[in-house]
Design an enzyme around this catalytic site. Structure first.
Site, PDB file in Angstrom:
ATOM      1  N   ASP A 169      52.367  34.985-138.450  1.00 43.26           N
ATOM      2  CA  ASP A 169      52.340  35.688-139.740  1.00 43.26           C
ATOM      3  C   ASP A 169      53.728  36.172-140.135  1.00 43.26           C
ATOM      4  OD1 ASP A 169      49.672  35.288-139.852  1.00 43.26           O
ATOM      5  OD2 ASP A 169      49.103  37.329-139.281  1.00 43.26           O
ATOM      6  N   SER A 208      35.583  -0.562-147.802  1.00 39.44           N
ATOM      7  CA  SER A 208      34.633   0.111-146.905  1.00 39.44           C
ATOM      8  C   SER A 208      34.102  -0.914-145.902  1.00 39.44           C
ATOM      9  CB  SER A 208      33.528   0.773-147.712  1.00 39.44           C
ATOM     10  OG  SER A 208      32.695  -0.206-148.236  1.00 39.44           O
ATOM     11  N   GLU A 228      35.706   3.697-132.653  1.00 39.96           N
ATOM     12  CA  GLU A 228      35.953   5.086-133.066  1.00 39.96           C
ATOM     13  C   GLU A 228      34.681   5.649-133.679  1.00 39.96           C
ATOM     14  OE1 GLU A 228      38.938   4.804-136.092  1.00 39.96           O
ATOM     15  OE2 GLU A 228      40.291   3.700-134.781  1.00 39.96           O
ATOM     16  N   LYS A 284      32.405   7.135-136.568  1.00 38.92           N
ATOM     17  CA  LYS A 284      32.410   6.982-138.019  1.00 38.92           C
ATOM     18  C   LYS A 284      32.128   8.365-138.601  1.00 38.92           C
ATOM     19  CE  LYS A 284      30.472   4.096-141.675  1.00 38.92           C
ATOM     20  NZ  LYS A 284      30.042   5.172-142.542  1.00 38.92           N
ATOM     21  N   ASP A 343      31.456  11.348-140.931  1.00 40.42           N
ATOM     22  CA  ASP A 343      30.687  11.429-142.173  1.00 40.42           C
ATOM     23  C   ASP A 343      31.395  12.397-143.124  1.00 40.42           C
ATOM     24  OD1 ASP A 343      28.745  10.830-143.906  1.00 40.42           O
ATOM     25  OD2 ASP A 343      27.140  11.895-142.863  1.00 40.42           O
ATOM     26  N   LYS A 362      25.709   1.623-137.382  1.00 42.32           N
ATOM     27  CA  LYS A 362      25.093   2.834-137.921  1.00 42.32           C
ATOM     28  C   LYS A 362      24.032   3.370-136.967  1.00 42.32           C
ATOM     29  CE  LYS A 362      25.024   3.987-141.940  1.00 42.32           C
ATOM     30  NZ  LYS A 362      25.622   4.640-143.072  1.00 42.32           N
ATOM     31  N   CYS A 387       9.992  36.032-161.458  1.00 42.79           N
ATOM     32  CA  CYS A 387      10.547  36.196-160.109  1.00 42.79           C
ATOM     33  C   CYS A 387       9.415  36.527-159.143  1.00 42.79           C
ATOM     34  CB  CYS A 387      11.580  37.316-160.119  1.00 42.79           C
ATOM     35  SG  CYS A 387      12.077  37.817-158.465  1.00 42.79           S
ATOM     36  N   CYS A 440       9.823  40.436-158.064  1.00 36.91           N
ATOM     37  CA  CYS A 440       9.677  41.587-158.954  1.00 36.91           C
ATOM     38  C   CYS A 440       8.822  41.297-160.188  1.00 36.91           C
ATOM     39  CB  CYS A 440      11.046  42.105-159.388  1.00 36.91           C
ATOM     40  SG  CYS A 440      11.914  40.971-160.489  1.00 36.91           S
ATOM     41  N   CYS A 499      16.818  35.418-161.219  1.00 35.43           N
ATOM     42  CA  CYS A 499      16.100  36.621-161.602  1.00 35.43           C
ATOM     43  C   CYS A 499      17.201  37.571-162.069  1.00 35.43           C
ATOM     44  CB  CYS A 499      15.374  37.204-160.384  1.00 35.43           C
ATOM     45  SG  CYS A 499      14.908  38.919-160.638  1.00 35.43           S
ATOM     46  N   CYS A 502      15.684  44.162-158.934  1.00 32.24           N
ATOM     47  CA  CYS A 502      14.686  43.373-158.197  1.00 32.24           C
ATOM     48  C   CYS A 502      14.786  43.701-156.705  1.00 32.24           C
ATOM     49  CB  CYS A 502      14.940  41.886-158.437  1.00 32.24           C
ATOM     50  SG  CYS A 502      14.070  40.813-157.285  1.00 32.24           S
TER      51      CYS A 502
HETATM   52  S1  IVH Z   1      37.894   2.204-141.112  1.00 28.73           S
HETATM   53  C1  IVH Z   1      39.255  -1.280-143.013  1.00 28.73           C
HETATM   54  N1  IVH Z   1      37.380   4.180-139.465  1.00 28.73           N
HETATM   55  O1  IVH Z   1      33.359   4.967-143.274  1.00 28.73           O
HETATM   56  C2  IVH Z   1      39.190   0.157-142.838  1.00 28.73           C
HETATM   57  N2  IVH Z   1      36.344   4.200-141.592  1.00 28.73           N
HETATM   58  O2  IVH Z   1      31.739   2.502-144.860  1.00 28.73           O
HETATM   59  C3  IVH Z   1      37.913   0.702-143.282  1.00 28.73           C
HETATM   60  N3  IVH Z   1      34.925   6.137-141.987  1.00 28.73           N
HETATM   61  O3  IVH Z   1      34.725   4.230-146.357  1.00 28.73           O
HETATM   62  C4  IVH Z   1      37.647   2.059-142.820  1.00 28.73           C
HETATM   63  N4  IVH Z   1      35.257   7.096-140.056  1.00 28.73           N
HETATM   64  O4  IVH Z   1      35.389   6.439-145.361  1.00 28.73           O
HETATM   65  C5  IVH Z   1      37.138   3.644-140.675  1.00 28.73           C
HETATM   66  N5  IVH Z   1      37.004   5.870-137.904  1.00 28.73           N
HETATM   67  C6  IVH Z   1      36.802   5.349-139.116  1.00 28.73           C
HETATM   68  C7  IVH Z   1      35.972   5.961-140.055  1.00 28.73           C
HETATM   69  C8  IVH Z   1      35.758   5.347-141.285  1.00 28.73           C
HETATM   70  C9  IVH Z   1      34.654   7.193-141.214  1.00 28.73           C
HETATM   71  C10 IVH Z   1      34.367   5.922-143.351  1.00 28.73           C
HETATM   72  C11 IVH Z   1      35.328   5.454-144.374  1.00 28.73           C
HETATM   73  C12 IVH Z   1      34.710   4.207-144.982  1.00 28.73           C
HETATM   74  C13 IVH Z   1      33.315   4.260-144.462  1.00 28.73           C
HETATM   75  C14 IVH Z   1      32.849   2.846-144.169  1.00 28.73           C
END
Ligand code: IVH
Length: 683
Positions: A38, A83, A115, A117, A119, A321, A415, A418, A433, A438
């Site tokens: 800080d 994607s 890796e 994925k 969300d 997935k 509501c 109340c 409300c 209330c």
């Molecule tokens: S690679 C070619 N790596 O998942 C590169 N995507 O439907 C394409 N996502 O739109 C993306 N984790 O937003 C990649 N470790 C990861 C990811 C990742 C999440 C998302 C990304 C993409 C969607 C794929």
């Protein structure tokens, strides 16, 4: 003209702060205390206030948000932001390998990186000479929205590369892709706070992250706990050549200071990839953020690029997935909850059902529009989804299973707590409300006031609040302080001891800081962090109540939405009366000078030379009043040499040798800038 030493000090401070940010937010391994951090930030802020020319977009002070924009401008991506295609089983993954095998020389051996994925929301980050200059959403893959000001507030995003003094140098142009998201823990506390403040809550961390990044007012984004993980180099210009494998990419990005996924495993054979993906179905909740699958990437980026793109998805990578976590059950009843500012939110009471090992008997229905849009009826068999540790939600009814006995839902026009008519603004989702008296709202407001993040009154739980409101003993938080033990004895479950404990617990809360009091008042947008900022700046509830929207907005970190909410709150007579009750009860409504904010010159040592606009002794006392120290000679421990007219040559020379910044009186005053004026000694 900015003195050279100040310029250098600013650079040094930024380097240090970038380094500590990286240690704290990316590596989770800080090497300084919060107070030390800080102090560095404060010194930098003050120097930038004194020399606004020195402010640069990559300064760590720029994470607080910029002035709001009318709309986001569109920006073209340097390469398509594609994607991924989805797979759902080991066989799908094998089929993918076979498909690409047909396009490769027969003897090609592939290795892979897997890796999580994440969300979240794909973001595209542009750096020129290591400075973060542009950040965009994915948009349609060709063009996204310019959300630079919002992304700048994300703590894990490097504003400047190298983040570490010993880190590798950045290329002249670098574009990185990553996933902005909210961790499950941050999401839960954020959503809880939103609900307590009567603000919009989000169905899942992804929506919360997306909603936060799409704010036109970036000071709102700055108040949201966003995180980031990066995984791809989208564009690169300069020497040396960019990484040529995914393994190298992640190491390279981490080296530059980007946060990268903690899990990223290199495999030589596809069966191990499949086993690993399947193993993660059961381990998905062990990560701090939500993942909806795994991503399998061909490690050799040239091979992946040569395989090309079909439609909008690359051949060189694929998503695996996870199965959704859904179940079906019967929706017995739709009930309505009344929030602190009167927002009515419907929820579903379910026939209990087990989803992923957890019994679910309540689920959110989000809002009345959601019920109408999905035609959700009482008695319906519905699909319920549980994502991570998040509140379960109703996805939709299974219309084919209807028997005709289901009851279409009619939004209440009164509501449920109340009985007063409800109000709905055209174009807004929320139904309110508007009866401030209330009982449900009163109870929610008192619960919030007593909650851990606010006044922390442990003896005042939900049940007690309900009882007090029901018996008409309290109408607002101010009434809590006039409760006497004898009023309570005899109430359901209240023996003498319990009554005394409650009164004592309430009385003890009078000692809480003003920031907690302010948080407890439940002003829209004013959570703990904003309350701290306001108290530091205004020092008392009266000064805050008197502030105009413009004055509020002039405070760093306070945008127009927050400013207006504060002004609105204090403009209501009912709220003014609450403040008066708190004042009469002796609740803390102002902070002592020392607590009103850290002393701006604390930890700094000054030496004065030459003639200033007032006697040197007086200036020295002012510095001390602001928490600084004044010594007679320049040493390595001197923070600044303050020079007036005809300064002493020895002090200036010594300062130059030791690299001590030299500032004039105006810069000194600006350094002390945020401080309240300490009393000036009479001449
Ligand atoms: S690679 C070619 N790596 O998942 C590169 N995507 O439907 C394409 N996502 O739109 C993306 N984790 O937003 C990649 N470790 C990861 C990811 C990742 C999440 C998302 C990304 C993409 C969607 C794929």
């Amino acid at each position: 003209m900015v003195p050279e030493q100040v310029r250098r000090r600013v650079q040094e401070l930024r380097r240090e702060i970038h380094y500590h940010n990286h240690r704290y937010y990316v590596l989770n391994d800080p090497v300084v205390t919060d107070a030390e951090y800080d102090a560095l930030m404060m010194e930098l802020r003050q120097l930038e206030a004194a020399y606004p020319d020195l402010v640069t977009p990559d300064s760590p002070t720029q994470r607080v948000g910029a002035p709001p924009v009318e709309a986001f401008e569109r920006v073209r991506h340097p390469a398509p932001i594609i994607s991924l295609d989805n797979t759902f089983s080991g066989d799908d993954i094998r089929a993918w390998r076979e498909r690409i095998g047909r396009l490769l020389p027969p003897s090609t051996r592939l290795d892979y990186v897997v890796e999580p994925k994440i969300d979240g929301l794909s973001v595209v980050l542009h750096y020129r000479d290591g400075v973060f200059v542009l950040g965009a959403t994915r948009g349609d893959g060709e063009r996204g929205e310019n959300i630079t000001a919002n992304l700048r507030t994300v703590r894990q995003l490097p504003l400047h590369i190298p983040a570490r003094p010993d880190g590798p140098a950045p290329p002249p142009y670098l574009v990185v892709r990553g996933e902005a998201h909210m961790t499950v823990r941050d999401f839960e506390s954020f959503n809880r706070e939103q609900a307590e403040r009567g603000e919009k809550t989000f169905a899942n961390p992804r929506n919360a992250a997306a909603g936060s990044l799409r704010q036109l007012d970036s000071s709102i984004t700055a108040s949201r706990p966003l995180s980031l993980l990066c995984y791809t180099v989208v564009a690169y210009e300069g020497e040396p050549a960019p990484p040529s494998t995914q393994v190298e990419t992640l190491a390279y990005l981490a080296g530059l200071g980007f946060p990268v996924p903690q899990v990223a495993v290199h495999f030589d054979d596809l069966e191990s990839v499949i086993a690993f993906c399947q193993e993660w179905v059961g381990k998905r909740d062990t990560l701090p953020y939500e993942i909806d699958g795994m991503v399998i990437k061909i490690n050799d980026l040239r091979v992946a690029a040569d395989l090309g793109i079909v439609g909008r998805t690359p051949r060189g990578a694929i998503a695996f997935k996870f199965p959704g976590r859904e179940a079906t059950t019967v929706l017995r009843e739709i009930r309505v909850n009344v929030g602190r500012i009167g927002t009515l939110t419907p929820y579903a009471v379910l026939e209990p059902v087990s989803i992923g090992g957890v019994t679910v008997s309540r689920a959110t229905l989000h809002n009345f529009d959601y019920i109408a849009a999905n035609d959700i009826r009482e008695g319906d068999r519905v699909i319920v989804k549980r994502a991570g540790d998040v509140i379960p939600q109703i996805v939709r009814p299974i219309v084919d299973l209807r028997t005709g006995a289901e009851k279409p839902y009619v939004m209440p026009d009164r509501c449920p707590a109340c009985g007063e008519p409800v109000s709905k603004t055209a174009g807004e989702v929320a139904v309110y409300c508007v009866n401030a008296a209330c009982p449900a709202q009163v109870a929610r407001r008192i619960e919030h006031f007593a909650s851990r993040g606010a006044m922390d009154i442990e003896t005042l739980g939900e049940k007690t609040v309900a009882l007090l409101v029901d018996r008409g003993l309290v109408e607002d938080v101010g009434d809590l302080y006039s409760l006497r033990a004898e009023d309570l004895v005899g109430l359901e479950g209240f023996a003498e001891k319990k009554a005394e404990n409650l009164v004592a617990g309430i009385a003890a809360s009078k000692e809480r800081s003003l920031s907690r009091v302010l948080t407890g008042l439940g002003i829209r947008h004013v959570g703990g962090i904003v309350a701290d900022t306001l108290v530091r700046h205004f020092g008392s509830i009266d000064a805050l109540a008197a502030a105009t929207a413009e004055e509020l907005q002039a405070v760093e970190g306070i945008g127009p939405a927050i400013a207006q909410a504060v002004v609105d709150w204090f403009s209501r007579p009912r709220n003014r009366r609450v403040i008066e009750k708190l004042r009469r009860a002796g609740v803390r409504l102002e902070e002592e000078m020392v607590e009103a904010g850290p002393q701006p010159l604390a930890g700094l040592t000054f030496v004065i030379t030459g003639t200033l606009s007032r006697p040197r002794q007086q200036v020295a006392e002012m510095i001390e009043g602001w928490g600084g120290k004044v010594t007679g000679s320049v040493s390595a421990r001197t923070s600044y040499l303050v020079v007036g007219e005809s300064p002493g040559g020895t002090k200036c020379r010594r300062a130059q040798e030791l690299g001590v910044p030299v500032i004039d009186e105006a810069a000194l005053m600006a350094l002390a800038g945020g401080a309240k004026q300490p009393p000036l000694p009479l001449e």
